[in-house]
Design a protein around this motif. Structure first.
Motif, PDB file in Angstrom:
ATOM      1  N   SER A  84       0.825  -1.203   0.000  1.00 31.68           N
ATOM      2  CA  SER A  84       0.000   0.000   0.000  1.00 31.68           C
ATOM      3  C   SER A  84       0.863   1.258   0.000  1.00 31.68           C
TER       4      SER A  84
ATOM      5  N   ASP B 197       0.910   3.770   1.898  1.00 32.03           N
ATOM      6  CA  ASP B 197       1.422   4.171   3.216  1.00 32.03           C
ATOM      7  C   ASP B 197       2.319   3.119   3.851  1.00 32.03           C
TER       8      ASP B 197
ATOM      9  N   THR C 295       1.731   0.176   4.991  1.00 28.99           N
ATOM     10  CA  THR C 295       1.206  -0.564   6.144  1.00 28.99           C
ATOM     11  C   THR C 295       0.631  -1.925   5.777  1.00 28.99           C
ATOM     12  N   GLN C 296       0.183  -2.096   4.524  1.00 30.90           N
ATOM     13  CA  GLN C 296      -0.485  -3.319   4.113  1.00 30.90           C
ATOM     14  C   GLN C 296       0.176  -3.896   2.856  1.00 30.90           C
TER      15      GLN C 296
ATOM     16  N   PRO D  97      -0.549  -7.189   7.223  1.00 28.31           N
ATOM     17  CA  PRO D  97       0.388  -6.128   7.616  1.00 28.31           C
ATOM     18  C   PRO D  97       1.734  -6.300   6.917  1.00 28.31           C
TER      19      PRO D  97
ATOM     20  N   ASP E 121       5.679  -5.929   6.685  1.00 37.22           N
ATOM     21  CA  ASP E 121       6.823  -5.905   7.599  1.00 37.22           C
ATOM     22  C   ASP E 121       8.116  -5.799   6.790  1.00 37.22           C
TER      23      ASP E 121
ATOM     24  N   ARG F 122       5.423  11.379   3.990  1.00 39.63           N
ATOM     25  CA  ARG F 122       5.436   9.944   4.271  1.00 39.63           C
ATOM     26  C   ARG F 122       6.604   9.260   3.569  1.00 39.63           C
TER      27      ARG F 122
END
Length: 352
Positions: A19, A21, A23-24, A66, A68, A322
């Protein structure tokens, strides 16, 4: 679009879409298992990945999980080619001025470039493994692109059209090994250990207005042992843009999809203060530059190279504040057993 490769026990990992951002993530297995597959058939596969990316960003992807960065390999864990330029002339000038060397007459018209090892590229959180601290361990923060196919003899404009993805780079150098290798007149191998890349590779459109004229107009942030040492502007002082670097590489051969081309160490020129003393307000993206700054200011370097246990963090934030690529975060660790390469006496600060 943002893409990453997750560790799965294989050499080449598993392609995921990430994603905006960071995060996903979502596995791309319904489209492609490996990033190289996508690069080989970009026109067909990239629109499908873009659709998945749009679903992920809208929260409608059914099997998102999520993301990582610590589980990431390099976006391309093995690449057909890794060619690193030296597009920031201030870096070349600074290094050569500090050792009293003449500048090449062709410096402004003919890019410097070397062919690095591309069979074992590191993920963003993989350790920097080095046989000995005495080798002069240095980080080098850079930007790189991954290309599609580029024909031999392509102009800079045509070559720029071949840019598919962008990444950040830590092009590790062993400064005390390099001079003896260069003295042989045949380039270096042992002085350039494995190179690390950011967690994600992004398409140029993700940068918006920051991607123009073949350059990334954003700030490259570098922290050494948790302390910020560089806030270098990647855009304005990049003398050769990526189209020119790729065109240089393609002058006498085809450049195939999956080739990685680096910018060289991001570097900004110094400024004179009221007393006529040079200062570098943007800091540095490699330790060799810091040592050159000290030599020019005070006659000798004071800063040592990295030691075992040292860490480096390299990141770039977009116009929205970001993180664009995620961060490279590495620690220097010793290689077990007897060192395979003996460090040479310091005879210079690197390859330029």
């Amino acid at each position: 679009m943002k893409l990453a490769t997750l560790k799965d026990g294989s050499r080449d990992g598993q392609l995921v879409v990430v994603s905006r951002d960071l995060t996903q993530a979502h596995y791309a297995t319904g489209i492609a298992h490996r990033l190289q597959q996508v690069l080989d058939d970009w026109g067909f596969m990239s629109p499908q990945l873009q659709d998945l990316y749009d679903l992920l960003n809208s929260g409608r992807a059914r099997h998102a999980f999520p993301f990582d960065p610590a589980q990431c390999m390099a976006p391309l864990p093995r690449a057909y080619q890794w060619a690193d330029g030296s597009a920031y002339l201030n870096h070349v000038e600074l290094v050569r001025r500090a050792r009293g060397a003449e500048m090449p007459a062709s410096l402004r018209s003919d890019p410097l470039m070397y062919q690095g090892g591309s069979d074992d590229l590191l993920g963003p959180c993989d350790d920097i493994v080095v046989p000995s601290e005495a080798m002069g361990i240095d980080f080098e923060a850079e930007v790189a692109v991954i290309t599609g196919d580029v024909r031999m003899g392509a102009s800079p404009e045509q070559a720029l059209d071949g840019v598919r993805l962008l990444m950040l780079v830590n092009d590790v150098s062993l400064r005390h090994v390099i001079p003896a290798e260069l003295a042989k007149g045949f380039g270096f191998v042992q002085g350039k250990p494995a190179t690390a890349f950011s967690p994600v590779a992004v398409t140029p459109d993700e940068l918006g207005e920051a991607w123009r004229e073949g350059r990334v107009h954003l700030t490259l942030q570098v922290a050494w042992n948790g302390r910020t040492v560089g806030l270098c502007e990647a855009g304005p002082d990049m003398h050769f843009h990526f189209g020119q670097l790729i065109s240089h590489l393609a002058a006498t051969r085809r450049v195939r999809a999956g080739s990685i081309v680096g910018s060289g160490t991001v570097s900004n020129p110094g400024v004179e203060d009221a007393a006529g003393r040079l200062d570098w307000p943007r800091g540095y993206a490699c330790i060799a530059e810091k040592r050159c700054m000290e030599t020019l200011q005070d006659g000798a370097p004071r800063t040592g190279f990295m030691q075992f246990g040292d860490t480096v963090r390299i990141e770039m934030k977009g116009l929205d504040g970001r993180s664009v690529f995620g961060a490279i975060e590495q620690e220097v660790v010793p290689h077990g057993g007897r060192p395979r390469v003996e460090a040479q006496p310091a005879g210079g600060e690197g390859r330029d």
